[in-house]
Design an enzyme around this catalytic site. Sequence first.
Site, PDB file in Angstrom:
ATOM      1  N   HIS A  94      67.711  82.200  90.543  1.00  0.00           N
ATOM      2  CA  HIS A  94      68.582  80.988  90.510  1.00  0.00           C
ATOM      3  C   HIS A  94      68.553  80.444  89.206  1.00  0.00           C
ATOM      4  CE1 HIS A  94      69.141  80.609  95.047  1.00  0.00           C
ATOM      5  NE2 HIS A  94      69.912  81.681  94.484  1.00  0.00           N
ATOM      6  N   HIS A 110      76.217  89.767  97.207  1.00  0.00           N
ATOM      7  CA  HIS A 110      75.464  89.413  98.622  1.00  0.00           C
ATOM      8  C   HIS A 110      75.070  87.997  98.607  1.00  0.00           C
ATOM      9  CE1 HIS A 110      74.829  93.712  97.732  1.00  0.00           C
ATOM     10  NE2 HIS A 110      74.216  93.920  99.188  1.00  0.00           N
ATOM     11  N   SER A 159      73.375  80.989  96.105  1.00  0.00           N
ATOM     12  CA  SER A 159      74.000  81.278  94.949  1.00  0.00           C
ATOM     13  C   SER A 159      75.332  80.764  94.677  1.00  0.00           C
ATOM     14  CB  SER A 159      73.782  82.739  94.501  1.00  0.00           C
ATOM     15  OG  SER A 159      74.133  83.681  95.858  1.00  0.00           O
ATOM     16  N   GLU A 179      80.093  88.930 101.757  1.00  0.00           N
ATOM     17  CA  GLU A 179      78.987  88.583 102.688  1.00  0.00           C
ATOM     18  C   GLU A 179      79.283  89.328 103.882  1.00  0.00           C
ATOM     19  OE1 GLU A 179      75.758  87.393 102.917  1.00  0.00           O
ATOM     20  OE2 GLU A 179      75.804  88.136 105.027  1.00  0.00           O
ATOM     21  N   GLY A 200      79.755  94.117  99.926  1.00  0.00           N
ATOM     22  CA  GLY A 200      79.791  93.968  98.581  1.00  0.00           C
ATOM     23  C   GLY A 200      79.655  95.214  97.405  1.00  0.00           C
ATOM     24  N   ASP A 242      72.347  90.847  94.694  1.00  0.00           N
ATOM     25  CA  ASP A 242      70.929  90.314  95.428  1.00  0.00           C
ATOM     26  C   ASP A 242      70.940  90.912  96.854  1.00  0.00           C
ATOM     27  OD1 ASP A 242      68.822  88.793  96.113  1.00  0.00           O
ATOM     28  OD2 ASP A 242      70.051  86.685  96.262  1.00  0.00           O
TER      29      ASP A 242
HETATM   30  C1  SAM Z   1      69.034  88.035  99.530  1.00  0.00           C
HETATM   31  S1  SAM Z   1      70.682  87.517 100.733  1.00  0.00           S
HETATM   32  C2  SAM Z   1      71.729  86.585  99.518  1.00  0.00           C
HETATM   33  C3  SAM Z   1      71.141  85.226  99.220  1.00  0.00           C
HETATM   34  C4  SAM Z   1      71.986  84.793  98.004  1.00  0.00           C
HETATM   35  N1  SAM Z   1      72.297  85.768  96.984  1.00  0.00           N
HETATM   36  C5  SAM Z   1      71.446  83.377  97.143  1.00  0.00           C
HETATM   37  O1  SAM Z   1      70.852  83.718  96.176  1.00  0.00           O
HETATM   38  O2  SAM Z   1      71.602  82.365  97.807  1.00  0.00           O
HETATM   39  C6  SAM Z   1      71.402  88.933 100.855  1.00  0.00           C
HETATM   40  C7  SAM Z   1      72.558  88.591 101.744  1.00  0.00           C
HETATM   41  O3  SAM Z   1      73.443  89.735 101.814  1.00  0.00           O
HETATM   42  C8  SAM Z   1      74.108  90.073 102.970  1.00  0.00           C
HETATM   43  N2  SAM Z   1      74.469  91.526 103.250  1.00  0.00           N
HETATM   44  C9  SAM Z   1      73.725  92.396 103.387  1.00  0.00           C
HETATM   45  N3  SAM Z   1      74.107  93.826 103.044  1.00  0.00           N
HETATM   46  C10 SAM Z   1      75.322  93.524 102.567  1.00  0.00           C
HETATM   47  C11 SAM Z   1      76.408  94.214 101.853  1.00  0.00           C
HETATM   48  N4  SAM Z   1      76.394  95.431 101.754  1.00  0.00           N
HETATM   49  N5  SAM Z   1      77.479  93.527 101.293  1.00  0.00           N
HETATM   50  C12 SAM Z   1      77.562  92.074 101.211  1.00  0.00           C
HETATM   51  N6  SAM Z   1      76.621  91.333 101.952  1.00  0.00           N
HETATM   52  C13 SAM Z   1      75.420  92.087 102.534  1.00  0.00           C
HETATM   53  C14 SAM Z   1      73.054  89.706 104.065  1.00  0.00           C
HETATM   54  O4  SAM Z   1      73.479  89.208 105.195  1.00  0.00           O
HETATM   55  C15 SAM Z   1      72.593  88.446 103.420  1.00  0.00           C
HETATM   56  O5  SAM Z   1      73.288  87.303 103.767  1.00  0.00           O
END
Ligand code: SAM
Length: 291
Positions: free
Chosen positions: A19, A42, A97, A115, A141, A161
């Site tokens: 971040h 993500h 994020s 998401e 994503g 991410d």
């Molecule tokens: C590491 S977390 C994200 C944290 C966020 N980027 C932050 O910095 O606050 C990853 C997220 O991606 C979601 N996720 C997993 N595979 C995904 C995909 N193929 N496309 C979109 N979201 C996905 C998960 O449910 C999870 O909430």
Amino acid sequence: MLSYRHGFHAGNSADVLKHTVLIFCLDYLAQKEKPWFCIDTHAGAGSYPLLEGFAAKNREWEKGVAKLSGMKVQQIPAALTRYLELTGPDGMSYPGSPEIIRRLLRKDDRACCFELHPEDFAALKTLLGGDRRFGLRHEDGFAGLKSLLPPPSRRGLIFIDPVYEVKDDYALLPQVLSDALKRFSTGTYIIWYPLLHTDPRPAGAEMPGEAASFRETLLNLYEGNRLGVEFYTAQKDSPPENSPRGMYGSGLVIFNPPWTLKNALEETLPFLGLAMGIGKDGWFLCNHEAP
Ligand SMILES: C[S@@+](CC[C@H](N)C(=O)[O-])C[C@H]1O[C@@H](n2cnc3c(N)ncnc32)[C@H](O)[C@@H]1O
């Protein structure tokens, strides 16, 4: 296969690093008036209560953002001062994020968040659904990214991410990135990855380029300006206790970073190492300039 919930990890040391870099890069884009477009592939839930729910269970934020909150302002490097200003540590909640992006969006800037988890997507919609500057997609994503590239303003940041609990992520991400770079080579890309004691990549996923590490696999995808940064929270040879995935740190690869980012990280990383890592030298930074 959506067992991962970012709430358990909100505000940990990996979040602090990713971040801080996200904020630095968006601030840099905002130095020009021309609008920017940010894609969060993500996104997570967008905001996390720290004293209840998932984050209250392992309290990972205590070893992350909370380590910085008590420090005297004059000791803190500028990039972290800005990070703390933006994430507003009140000890009650931590912005993910999407919420950080929202705090930086100007009137004509736009963002799109992907998401997949139904509950995290519902939370994201509650948080940001009323903001017309955001597109929110309950979609994959990785698959959806290319449909948004290049952004109309040709100025943009792509924040990637993933979870990496599905091993396919290691093979898929380089393909998705190669495709994205063909469509939008001048964008700023920030890609996060975990550092694990055992190489989690499935056989063959270390390609292309027979790279020794995932960092190199990512760096090899682009010939322009790029930075690799890693931050260590444990020694590589001694797995940390209470870490089911055996994570000893995390890394970021950044394509087309602001030219000021390398210096900012050189100033920030020793400080982070002392505050929440393995010491002032517990980090790695590499810089590749366009040929
Ligand atoms: C590491 S977390 C994200 C944290 C966020 N980027 C932050 O910095 O606050 C990853 C997220 O991606 C979601 N996720 C997993 N595979 C995904 C995909 N193929 N496309 C979109 N979201 C996905 C998960 O449910 C999870 O909430």
